[in-house]
Motif scaffolding. Structure first.
Motif, mmCIF file in Angstrom:
data_model
loop_
_atom_site.group_PDB
_atom_site.id
_atom_site.type_symbol
_atom_site.label_atom_id
_atom_site.label_comp_id
_atom_site.label_asym_id
_atom_site.label_seq_id
_atom_site.Cartn_x
_atom_site.Cartn_y
_atom_site.Cartn_z
ATOM 1 N N ASP A 62 -4.384 16.949 7.231
ATOM 2 C CA ASP A 62 -4.101 15.571 7.607
ATOM 3 C C ASP A 62 -3.283 14.919 6.510
ATOM 4 O O ASP A 62 -3.504 15.170 5.312
ATOM 5 C CB ASP A 62 -5.392 14.762 7.810
ATOM 6 C CG ASP A 62 -6.307 15.377 8.853
ATOM 7 O OD1 ASP A 62 -5.945 15.351 10.025
ATOM 8 O OD2 ASP A 62 -7.375 15.891 8.474
ATOM 9 N N LEU A 63 -2.333 14.067 6.920
ATOM 10 C CA LEU A 63 -1.573 13.273 5.967
ATOM 11 C C LEU A 63 -2.157 11.868 5.954
ATOM 12 O O LEU A 63 -2.107 11.152 6.954
ATOM 13 C CB LEU A 63 -0.097 13.234 6.367
ATOM 14 C CG LEU A 63 0.870 12.690 5.314
ATOM 15 C CD1 LEU A 63 0.758 13.502 4.031
ATOM 16 C CD2 LEU A 63 2.290 12.698 5.833
ATOM 17 N N THR A 64 -2.755 11.492 4.841
ATOM 18 C CA THR A 64 -3.419 10.199 4.711
ATOM 19 C C THR A 64 -2.638 9.322 3.750
ATOM 20 O O THR A 64 -1.630 9.738 3.164
ATOM 21 C CB THR A 64 -4.862 10.379 4.197
ATOM 22 O OG1 THR A 64 -4.827 10.813 2.822
ATOM 23 C CG2 THR A 64 -5.597 11.427 5.023
ATOM 24 N N ARG A 65 -3.138 8.096 3.548
ATOM 25 C CA ARG A 65 -2.502 7.196 2.596
ATOM 26 C C ARG A 65 -2.668 7.672 1.157
ATOM 27 O O ARG A 65 -1.968 7.206 0.267
ATOM 28 C CB ARG A 65 -3.085 5.779 2.733
ATOM 29 C CG ARG A 65 -2.688 5.084 4.025
ATOM 30 C CD ARG A 65 -3.200 3.660 4.038
ATOM 31 N NE ARG A 65 -2.826 2.971 5.261
ATOM 32 C CZ ARG A 65 -1.676 2.339 5.427
ATOM 33 N NH1 ARG A 65 -0.805 2.302 4.443
ATOM 34 N NH2 ARG A 65 -1.404 1.735 6.564
ATOM 35 N N GLN A 125 0.843 -1.186 0.000
ATOM 36 C CA GLN A 125 0.000 0.000 0.000
ATOM 37 C C GLN A 125 0.885 1.246 0.000
ATOM 38 O O GLN A 125 1.846 1.325 0.747
ATOM 39 C CB GLN A 125 -0.910 0.007 1.225
ATOM 40 C CG GLN A 125 -1.844 -1.181 1.289
ATOM 41 C CD GLN A 125 -2.736 -1.123 2.509
ATOM 42 O OE1 GLN A 125 -2.789 -0.107 3.192
ATOM 43 N NE2 GLN A 125 -3.424 -2.196 2.776
ATOM 44 N N PRO A 126 0.594 2.218 -0.872
ATOM 45 C CA PRO A 126 1.464 3.392 -0.966
ATOM 46 C C PRO A 126 1.463 4.197 0.318
ATOM 47 O O PRO A 126 0.437 4.371 0.961
ATOM 48 C CB PRO A 126 0.855 4.182 -2.132
ATOM 49 C CG PRO A 126 -0.569 3.731 -2.200
ATOM 50 C CD PRO A 126 -0.562 2.290 -1.777
ATOM 51 N N ARG A 127 2.624 4.679 0.677
ATOM 52 C CA ARG A 127 2.782 5.558 1.829
ATOM 53 C C ARG A 127 3.605 6.763 1.389
ATOM 54 O O ARG A 127 4.499 6.628 0.559
ATOM 55 C CB ARG A 127 3.508 4.848 2.983
ATOM 56 C CG ARG A 127 2.700 3.736 3.645
ATOM 57 C CD ARG A 127 3.574 3.002 4.653
ATOM 58 N NE ARG A 127 2.835 1.983 5.369
ATOM 59 C CZ ARG A 127 2.189 2.178 6.501
ATOM 60 N NH1 ARG A 127 2.202 3.381 7.042
ATOM 61 N NH2 ARG A 127 1.539 1.214 7.101
ATOM 62 N N PRO A 128 3.322 7.929 1.934
ATOM 63 C CA PRO A 128 4.127 9.094 1.576
ATOM 64 C C PRO A 128 5.583 8.877 1.983
ATOM 65 O O PRO A 128 5.872 8.468 3.113
ATOM 66 C CB PRO A 128 3.485 10.236 2.368
ATOM 67 C CG PRO A 128 2.113 9.753 2.709
ATOM 68 C CD PRO A 128 2.228 8.269 2.853
#
Length: 305
Positions: free
Chosen positions: A141-144, A103-106
């Protein structure tokens, strides 16, 4: 009795203590201890004055295996300890961890870009006396999926006219101020509208919260474009009605009336553009067209009609 001249002499033995030179080894041990203690306090001080973003980056660095950091391959587990199932060494547990890691993450660089964008937006708002009053109605907010900027409604300061997509003047000013700042990143943008659960008189058969949330998202898009946003960055405009509520809020809470601007990660934007197909292709019986395959069994004459 013996005579005085026959007395035995008294011999006193005194043990001579020789002090050996110890070489000062204790000084080296003390110096090592003081150096380690100073390093500990220095690390504690740096962490105490660092931002949450920096601390998360440090935690991510130490949680990444050395081979992964050197090769850049993140196909496996992102933790030093393998596994993830009941048995840490079991291959099934490791496969589960691998699936989650896909799953992509920053990345750390993307986190830094998003943090800089947030700071520039906050500075621009702080410089405007009118927009400064809206700061409490904004959330970052920093989301996926990327950086999410939420513009929240309140009873005292609604961002749209009640029950319509008519943008309030201060909301218009806010969107037009944000627009050029969003152009500084090449990321695609998604805009979504949300409402509370208060229904229209006609229910969902006529104009409803579905149309209202979509219209408000589209009205926000127009204001951003007028403010200078590159239309090519817009990838998705959608309305969610009252189906996505904020955590720990009542469905009728005005705070659920909001606009969400999502600065998408490149991987998420690519998935939206090309969702792909999961699983094998559907095999149709030989000679059947897709339309015929969807029809139930019936006489050929009925199909022709």
């Amino acid at each position: 009795m013996s005579k005085g001249g026959d007395k035995r002499p008294i011999v006193i033995r005194r043990k001579k203590v020789v002090h050996a030179h110890h070489g000062g080894a204790w000084k080296i041990a003390l110096a090592d201890f003081m150096t380690a203690l100073m390093a500990l306090f220095l690390v504690m001080w740096i962490l105490s004055v660092s931002s949450d973003e920096t601390r998360r980056g440090v935690a991510e660095y130490f949680s990444t295996p050395l081979i992964t950091a050197m090769t850049g391959d993140r196909g496996g587990s992102t933790r030093v300890i393998p596994g993830g199932g009941p048995d840490p060494a079991h291959s099934d547990g490791e496969r589960a961890r691998v699936d989650l890691s896909l799953q992509p993450r920053p990345s750390l660089q993307e986190r830094r870009f998003f943090s800089d964008l947030q700071e520039r937006i906050e500075r621009a708002i702080e410089l405007d006396p009118e927009l400064r009053q809206l700061r409490n109605q904004m959330r970052f907010d920093l989301t996926r999926e990327g950086l999410r900027i939420q513009l929240l409604d309140t009873e005292q300061r609604p961002m749209f006219q009640l029950g319509s997509d008519q943008v309030a003047p201060y909301m218009r000013n806010l969107l037009r101020t944000i627009a050029p700042l969003l152009n500084e990143l090449p990321n695609d943008l998604s805009i979504s509208g949300h409402t509370d659960s208060v229904p229209y008189a006609g229910g969902y058969r006529g104009y409803s919260n579905w149309e209202l949330s979509s219209d408000r998202a589209n009205a926000s898009r127009r204001e951003l474009v007028v403010g200078g946003l590159d239309p090519g960055q817009l990838l998705r405009v959608s309305g969610f009605a009252d189906r996505v509520l904020l955590p720990d809020t009542a469905p009728s809470d005005p705070i659920n009336r909001r606009i969400e601007l999502l600065v998408l990660l490149p991987e998420i934007a690519e998935t939206i553009r090309d969702p792909g197909i999961l699983g094998a292709d559907v095999l149709l019986p030989e000679g059947d067209s897709p339309e015929e395959a969807l029809l139930p069994d019936m006489p050929q004459a009925d199909v022709a009609e």
